[in-house]
Design an enzyme around this catalytic site. Structure first.
Site, PDB file in Angstrom:
ATOM      1  N   HIS A  59      57.432  86.384 -25.620  1.00 25.49           N
ATOM      2  CA  HIS A  59      56.667  85.167 -25.893  1.00 25.49           C
ATOM      3  C   HIS A  59      55.395  85.482 -26.659  1.00 25.49           C
ATOM      4  O   HIS A  59      54.950  86.628 -26.712  1.00 25.49           O
ATOM      5  CB  HIS A  59      56.300  84.445 -24.583  1.00 25.49           C
ATOM      6  CG  HIS A  59      55.379  85.227 -23.692  1.00 25.49           C
ATOM      7  ND1 HIS A  59      55.791  86.346 -22.983  1.00 25.49           N
ATOM      8  CD2 HIS A  59      54.064  85.070 -23.403  1.00 25.49           C
ATOM      9  CE1 HIS A  59      54.771  86.825 -22.294  1.00 25.49           C
ATOM     10  NE2 HIS A  59      53.715  86.079 -22.528  1.00 25.49           N
ATOM     11  N   ASP A 109      51.537  83.886 -26.404  1.00 21.75           N
ATOM     12  CA  ASP A 109      50.860  83.081 -25.390  1.00 21.75           C
ATOM     13  C   ASP A 109      50.468  81.701 -25.898  1.00 21.75           C
ATOM     14  O   ASP A 109      49.950  81.562 -26.999  1.00 21.75           O
ATOM     15  CB  ASP A 109      49.587  83.808 -24.912  1.00 21.75           C
ATOM     16  CG  ASP A 109      49.930  85.077 -24.143  1.00 21.75           C
ATOM     17  OD1 ASP A 109      50.886  85.051 -23.354  1.00 21.75           O
ATOM     18  OD2 ASP A 109      49.239  86.094 -24.349  1.00 21.75           O
ATOM     19  N   HIS A 151      55.045  89.513 -26.981  1.00 27.01           N
ATOM     20  CA  HIS A 151      55.026  90.604 -26.010  1.00 27.01           C
ATOM     21  C   HIS A 151      55.943  90.291 -24.835  1.00 27.01           C
ATOM     22  O   HIS A 151      56.386  89.147 -24.656  1.00 27.01           O
ATOM     23  CB  HIS A 151      53.594  90.914 -25.541  1.00 27.01           C
ATOM     24  CG  HIS A 151      52.881  89.752 -24.942  1.00 27.01           C
ATOM     25  ND1 HIS A 151      52.307  88.755 -25.709  1.00 27.01           N
ATOM     26  CD2 HIS A 151      52.645  89.408 -23.656  1.00 27.01           C
ATOM     27  CE1 HIS A 151      51.759  87.858 -24.923  1.00 27.01           C
ATOM     28  NE2 HIS A 151      51.951  88.218 -23.662  1.00 27.01           N
ATOM     29  N   ARG A 162      43.410  89.427 -16.744  1.00 31.64           N
ATOM     30  CA  ARG A 162      43.630  89.001 -18.123  1.00 31.64           C
ATOM     31  C   ARG A 162      42.526  88.062 -18.598  1.00 31.64           C
ATOM     32  O   ARG A 162      42.240  87.050 -17.951  1.00 31.64           O
ATOM     33  CB  ARG A 162      44.978  88.285 -18.170  1.00 31.64           C
ATOM     34  CG  ARG A 162      45.336  87.813 -19.545  1.00 31.64           C
ATOM     35  CD  ARG A 162      46.712  87.228 -19.515  1.00 31.64           C
ATOM     36  NE  ARG A 162      46.674  85.990 -20.247  1.00 31.64           N
ATOM     37  CZ  ARG A 162      47.702  85.463 -20.857  1.00 31.64           C
ATOM     38  NH1 ARG A 162      48.869  86.029 -20.799  1.00 31.64           N
ATOM     39  NH2 ARG A 162      47.582  84.352 -21.510  1.00 31.64           N
TER      40      ARG A 162
HETATM   41  C1  SIN Z   1      51.354  88.645 -20.144  1.00 26.46           C
HETATM   42  O1  SIN Z   1      50.207  88.323 -20.458  1.00 26.46           O
HETATM   43  O2  SIN Z   1      52.331  88.108 -20.649  1.00 26.46           O
HETATM   44  C2  SIN Z   1      51.544  89.746 -19.113  1.00 26.46           C
HETATM   45  C3  SIN Z   1      51.578  91.096 -19.707  1.00 26.46           C
HETATM   46  C4  SIN Z   1      51.671  92.175 -18.663  1.00 26.46           C
HETATM   47  O3  SIN Z   1      51.462  91.909 -17.467  1.00 26.46           O
HETATM   48  O4  SIN Z   1      51.919  93.315 -19.031  1.00 26.46           O
END
Ligand code: SIN
Length: 286
Positions: A104, A106, A259, A274
Site C-alpha cells: 500500500h 499510506d 510498502h 509512527r
Molecule cells: C506501515 O506503516 O504500513 C507499517 C510498517 C511496519 O510496521 O513495518
C-alpha cells in the site's frame, strides 16, 4: 541552539531504492544544511534508514516535524500521550493479520495523502518483522511507452472504509486500536501517474489496498489492469528490504513508493512508533 552538523555518509542498500545514513544523531536539532542534505537523499533514495538512534517520543516528533507537519489518521487511534504518533504494536499472542501487511501507499484515499512517514523501532522480534518498499518511479519507467501514454491521462478511484470492516479484523489480528470509524467510507480520485513536486519525476500512483477502479470504467473492466500493474510493481528488482534493530528509524517518501510489513514473527512482540507527515494533492504535470 546547539545545531548538529555531522559528516553524513549515504550507503544504498539495493539497486532500486533505499539507503542507510550514518553519522546523524536524530535526537539533536538539524541545521538547514543537514536538513537539506537529508531531504535531497530522501528525494533520491525514497527511503532512508538511520540505525542506533536513541529517541524519546518527543525527539521523534521533533525530527518528524523538521521534515513536515504531522497528519492524523482518521481510522487509527493516536498514541494516548503523543497525538502526533501512532503506536503499531503486535503482541506475542496476536495471531493473523498485522498492520501494514499488504502492499500500500499510506492514506491514498485522502484528497491529500501523506507525504511520508518516520517509523521508529522500539521493540522487535528476535527474527522477522522486516519491511519492504517498492520504487514506483522505476515501475513507471519500466512500463512500455504505449502503456505509459495510456496511463498518463487516467484518473483512478481510491476508497477506504472503517478499517475493521475493510480488513475483516478478527480478535487477535493485531493490538492496534481503531477510531470509531466503521461507518465511514471515503472515496477520492487521483491521477494514475503523479509528478513528484520536488523532482518532477513521474511515478505510478495506484496500490492494491485502496485503488479499485479507473475513472469512467467499471470495476470489472479496471480490475485486470490494476492487478497487472500492482503485480508488476512488486517485482523484486524494484524493491528493497530492511532488517530492523531496536533504535532503527526509516524515513520514506510515500508519494513514489509502496510498502509492506512482513508478518513472520508469530509468538513475538513488535512495537513501532509512527510519525506520519502530511502531504499534498497529487498532480499530473507534463
Ligand atoms: C506501515 O506503516 O504500513 C507499517 C510498517 C511496519 O510496521 O513495518
Amino acid at each position: 541552539m546547539n545545531f548538529h552538523t555531522p559528516k553524513v555518509s549515504i550507503k544504498p542498500i539495493a539497486g532500486a531504492l533505499g539507503a542507510e545514513i550514518s553519522g546523524v544523531d536524530l535526537s539533536r536539532s538539524m541545521n538547514e544544511d543537514l536538513l537539506s542534505e537529508i531531504k535531497s537523499a530522501l528525494w533520491e533514495y525514497k527511503v532512508l534508514f538511520f540505525r542506533d538512534q536513541d529517541l524519546t517520543p518527543e525527539q521523534h516528533i521533533t525530527f518528524g516535524r523538521q521534515i513536515g507537519p504531522p497528519q492524523s489518521d482518521l481510522f487509527v487511534k493516536s498514541h494516548d500521550k503523543y497525538p502526533e504518533l501512532i503506536e503499531l504494536l503486535k503482541e506475542a499472542d496476536d495471531t493473523g493479520y498485522n498492520f501494514g501487511g499488504s502492499w500500500h501507499s499510506d492514506t491514498s484515499y485522502l484528497e491529500a495523502p501523506s507525504m511520508g512517514v518516520a517509523l521508529y523501532a522500539r521493540e522487535l522480534p528476535p527474527y522477522g518483522g522486516d519491511t519492504t518498499w517498492t520504487n514506483m518511479e522505476m515501475v513507471y519507467q519500466n512500463l512500455s511507452p504505449a502503456m505509459q501514454n495510456m496511463l498518463n491521462g487516467l484518473q483512478a478511484e481510491h476508497v477506504a472504509h472503517g478499517l475493521k470492516q475493510q480488513l475483516k479484523i478478527r480478535k487477535g489480528d493485531y493490538a492496534i486500536s481503531f477510531n470509531n470509524a466503521d461507518e465511514i467510507r471515503i472515496e477520492v480520485k487521483h491521477p494514475v501517474v503523479r509528478t513528484h513536486p520536488e523532482t518532477g519525476n513521474k511515478s505510478l500512483f495506484i496500490n492494491p489496498a485502496y485503488t479499485y477502479r479507473f475513472e469512467d470504467m467499471t470495476e470489472e473492466e479496471s480490475k485486470p489492469l490494476i492487478d497487472f500493474l500492482c503485480q508488476f510493481a512488486i517485482r523484486p528488482a524494484f524493491t528493497c528490504r530492511f532488517k530492523w534493530e531496536p533504535g532503527s528509524l526509516a524515513l520514506w517518501d510515500n508519494r513514489n513508493t509502496m510498502h509492506f510489513a512482513i508478518n513472520d514473527y508469530e509468538g513475538h512482540r513488535r512495537l513501532m512508533h509512527r510519525y506520519t507527515i502530511a502531504g499534498e494533492k497529487p498532480e499530473y504535470g507534463v
